[in-house]
Design an enzyme around this catalytic site. Structure first.
Site, PDB file in Angstrom:
ATOM      1  N   ARG A 147       0.843  -1.191   0.000  1.00 16.44           N
ATOM      2  CA  ARG A 147       0.000   0.000   0.000  1.00 16.44           C
ATOM      3  C   ARG A 147       0.884   1.248   0.000  1.00 16.44           C
ATOM      4  NH1 ARG A 147      -1.786  -3.671   3.859  1.00 16.44           N
ATOM      5  NH2 ARG A 147      -3.874  -4.530   3.510  1.00 16.44           N
ATOM      6  N   LYS A 171      -1.451  -3.172   8.047  1.00 17.77           N
ATOM      7  CA  LYS A 171      -2.592  -2.888   8.910  1.00 17.77           C
ATOM      8  C   LYS A 171      -2.499  -3.715  10.192  1.00 17.77           C
ATOM      9  CE  LYS A 171      -5.949  -1.437   5.414  1.00 17.77           C
ATOM     10  NZ  LYS A 171      -7.282  -1.668   4.851  1.00 17.77           N
ATOM     11  N   HIS A 243      -3.735   3.147  -5.320  1.00 16.27           N
ATOM     12  CA  HIS A 243      -3.823   1.681  -5.232  1.00 16.27           C
ATOM     13  C   HIS A 243      -3.677   0.990  -6.587  1.00 16.27           C
ATOM     14  CE1 HIS A 243      -4.282   0.563  -1.181  1.00 16.27           C
ATOM     15  NE2 HIS A 243      -5.289  -0.270  -1.298  1.00 16.27           N
ATOM     16  N   ARG A 246      -0.910  -1.506  -6.968  1.00 13.89           N
ATOM     17  CA  ARG A 246      -1.169  -2.652  -6.092  1.00 13.89           C
ATOM     18  C   ARG A 246      -2.157  -3.607  -6.760  1.00 13.89           C
ATOM     19  NH1 ARG A 246      -1.302  -4.377  -0.647  1.00 13.89           N
ATOM     20  NH2 ARG A 246      -3.342  -4.979   0.192  1.00 13.89           N
ATOM     21  N   HIS A 269      -3.604  -9.403   3.096  1.00 12.80           N
ATOM     22  CA  HIS A 269      -5.038  -9.516   3.329  1.00 12.80           C
ATOM     23  C   HIS A 269      -5.298 -10.525   4.444  1.00 12.80           C
ATOM     24  CE1 HIS A 269      -6.158  -8.108  -1.017  1.00 12.80           C
ATOM     25  NE2 HIS A 269      -5.975  -7.102  -0.188  1.00 12.80           N
ATOM     26  N   TYR A 278      -9.581 -10.310  -7.291  1.00 11.12           N
ATOM     27  CA  TYR A 278      -8.666 -10.228  -8.433  1.00 11.12           C
ATOM     28  C   TYR A 278      -8.871 -11.383  -9.414  1.00 11.12           C
ATOM     29  CZ  TYR A 278      -6.445  -6.602  -5.692  1.00 11.12           C
ATOM     30  OH  TYR A 278      -6.220  -5.460  -4.972  1.00 11.12           O
TER      31      TYR A 278
END
Length: 297
Positions: A147, A171, A243, A246, A269, A278
């Site tokens: 990110r 995150k 993004h 990415r 993720h 995706y």
């Protein structure tokens, strides 16, 4: 209400250890919520909030034109807040318990094709230190899928070009080790040897890896301006976001046969269902190729 909100934010920081951007999002949503309760519903105590008031708040947001994604985020924030208040015995009820999140419209992420990626990545002018830095950032984003917040958060000790990987804090302060390819390795090495030292000034930050013209850590807004300028110079008229590289990284890996679990791990993720979007992108692209080139499509 202000004290309860401060206690909740303190809980998110100290006990939950959430990322700064996540905490800012919670705080913004809940300030909007408590302000609505005080000014519109005339409620001064969170113990007096009923399910009806939460529904009215969500309707208020919808009337303002907020998207279903924004509404869902507010529902999650309000629910977490009331659960915290009940657990801490600050209230004796949870009015959010039967509030349902709105159905999200799942939009496919916009990606660049390989030619567009190459054009964008070759657009920085590496005859000066600004271009050397910009080239290193773009190559690293496409090589790793990190990110933008993770990119600008990189420190000198996170880059290991000799061993071919970077260390990234994502995150929830979760650490990821992500491999980098030869092209990104070359761009990073050039930046470290010739580019970065030319940004260092009196306000030198000894840890930050990517620096701005003041010698300070590059900001998200700073990167966004750089990306828009480079895209315009490269003649890419697609809508780009921070993004985009990415999304392109993940899509191109899956198109070339990469394992979904491996892509999930590299992207950071928590849930594989997030990564699975995706696969829908690659299927859509395959259909487009089929329709365009098959003689009997």
């Amino acid at each position: 209400m202000e004290d309860e909100l401060k206690d909740f934010i303190h809980y998110l920081i100290v006990e939950k250890g959430l990322a700064k951007n996540t905490i800012v999002s919670y705080e913004r949503d809940l300030k909007s919520y408590t302000k609505y309760l005080l000014k519109i519903e005339k409620i001064s105590s969170l113990n007096n909030v009923q399910r009806t008031q939460i529904i009215h708040f969500l309707a208020h947001l919808k009337d303002q034109g907020k998207s279903s994604k924004t509404l869902a985020r507010h529902v999650a924030s309000v629910r977490a807040f009331h659960q915290f208040l009940l657990r801490e015995k600050a209230t004796d009820q949870d009015p959010s318990v039967h509030i349902e999140s709105p159905q999200l419209e799942r939009t496919l992420p916009k990606v660049l094709n390989m030619k567009e990626v190459e054009t964008l990545l070759d657009s920085p002018n590496i005859s000066n230190h600004f271009g050397i830095r910009d080239k290193a950032m773009l190559e690293l984003l496409y090589a790793t899928g990190i990110r933008v917040s993770e990119l600008i958060g990189l420190n000198m000790g996170d880059i290991h070009v000799e061993m071919g990987f970077i260390r990234c804090i994502g995150k929830g302060n979760k650490e990821r080790i992500i491999p980098i390819g030869q092209t990104a390795d070359k761009a990073l090495t050039l930046y470290m040897k010739e580019g970065r030292k030319q940004f260092i000034g009196k306000s030198y930050h000894d840890e930050a890896f990517f620096l701005n013209h003041h010698g300070k850590r590059l900001t998200r807004q700073g990167f966004w301006k750089i990306l828009k300028r480079l895209a315009a110079e490269a003649g890419i008229d697609k809508e780009l976001t921070p993004h985009t590289l990415r999304h392109s990284f993940a899509t191109h890996l899956l198109e070339n046969g990469a394992d979904l679990r491996a892509v999930q791990e590299m992207l950071g993720h928590a849930d594989i269902s997030t990564t699975q979007i995706y696969t829908h992108v690659t299927k859509t692209r395959l259909k487009d190729v089929y329709s365009k080139f098959h003689p009997r499509a």
